[in-house]
Scaffold this active site. Sequence first.
Site, PDB file in Angstrom:
ATOM      1  N   SER A 178      -7.265   5.347  10.048  1.00 18.89           N
ATOM      2  CA  SER A 178      -6.808   6.579   9.416  1.00 18.89           C
ATOM      3  C   SER A 178      -7.740   6.870   8.261  1.00 18.89           C
ATOM      4  O   SER A 178      -8.491   5.992   7.806  1.00 18.89           O
ATOM      5  CB  SER A 178      -5.381   6.387   8.895  1.00 18.89           C
ATOM      6  OG  SER A 178      -5.004   7.402   7.969  1.00 18.89           O
ATOM      7  N   TYR A 186       1.434   1.337   4.589  1.00 14.66           N
ATOM      8  CA  TYR A 186       0.533   1.981   5.541  1.00 14.66           C
ATOM      9  C   TYR A 186      -0.922   1.838   5.089  1.00 14.66           C
ATOM     10  O   TYR A 186      -1.811   1.474   5.879  1.00 14.66           O
ATOM     11  CB  TYR A 186       0.911   3.460   5.670  1.00 14.66           C
ATOM     12  CG  TYR A 186       0.219   4.200   6.789  1.00 14.66           C
ATOM     13  CD1 TYR A 186       0.760   4.204   8.067  1.00 14.66           C
ATOM     14  CD2 TYR A 186      -0.948   4.920   6.565  1.00 14.66           C
ATOM     15  CE1 TYR A 186       0.141   4.906   9.107  1.00 14.66           C
ATOM     16  CE2 TYR A 186      -1.569   5.612   7.583  1.00 14.66           C
ATOM     17  CZ  TYR A 186      -1.020   5.604   8.855  1.00 14.66           C
ATOM     18  OH  TYR A 186      -1.655   6.298   9.863  1.00 14.66           O
TER      19      TYR A 186
END
Length: 278
Positions: free
Chosen positions: A160, A173
């Site tokens: 990401s 995350y």
Amino acid sequence: MTMNPGPAPHPRPLTPALAAPSVGLDLDGRTVLVTGAASGIGRACALRLVAAGAKVKAVDRQADGLEALLAQSLGLAAAGSLEAHVLDLTDLDAAEEAAAGTDILVNNAGLQLVRPIEEFPPEVFHTVLTVMLEAPFRLIRGALPHMYGQGWGRIINLSSVHGLRASAYKSAYVAAKHGLEGLSKTAALEGAPHGVTSNCVNPGYVRTPLVERQIADQAAAHGIPEDRVVADILLKDSALKRLVEPEEVAEAVAYLCTPEASFITGTSLALDGGWTAH
């Protein structure tokens, strides 16, 4: 964990990736494992690689989503095939076993919770790290013997922009994605003498259920209305003011499987709309 779904973030734009695949790819005879395949990026990757002729093992814990994916794959004019397997990646032994015999591994499965660190449930932090970092390690570990034995393999880790940049309220995350970046680079160094490449693909915010579900949490964390989250939070740092489409990410994954990408390893391919250009 339960998160309230928010409104659809943006109208779906027309992009080249939605019209037709742009990467020429023949995966006839190759076996692919895609995790988190029931929806979003994983679903798009599974369908794209089936269309390229691969035998795709699609794994997820959502049986209904896998059934829908299997039905959709049967409608493709493709030389490949798809098998759907229900698998919870917190079962690490089962994850490693599932990866045996894999030629191409797409580590995609993920989850998200938006909370300040002092309010972040420790058990959720543990689960996020298990699914998004420890499970990819075990999957790579399970896949490498076959890859090394044949002198060819592709490991593609769906990281990401948060593997390259941090954001507030996403401690688990961000930590998992930063760890995945390091794991991917280590696999690249170890795999290079054996014909195995390992890379990360780093999208910004993608039009997926994972993104849509965090809108309410983002609004609460930042103290703004839900209808301002996309423009004020999600796309704030992106030069291109739209969400990435899952098919665009799948096309980047497909490119990393091509012979032309055989010299690309240990890198992070950003599809972030200019976020990391700041």
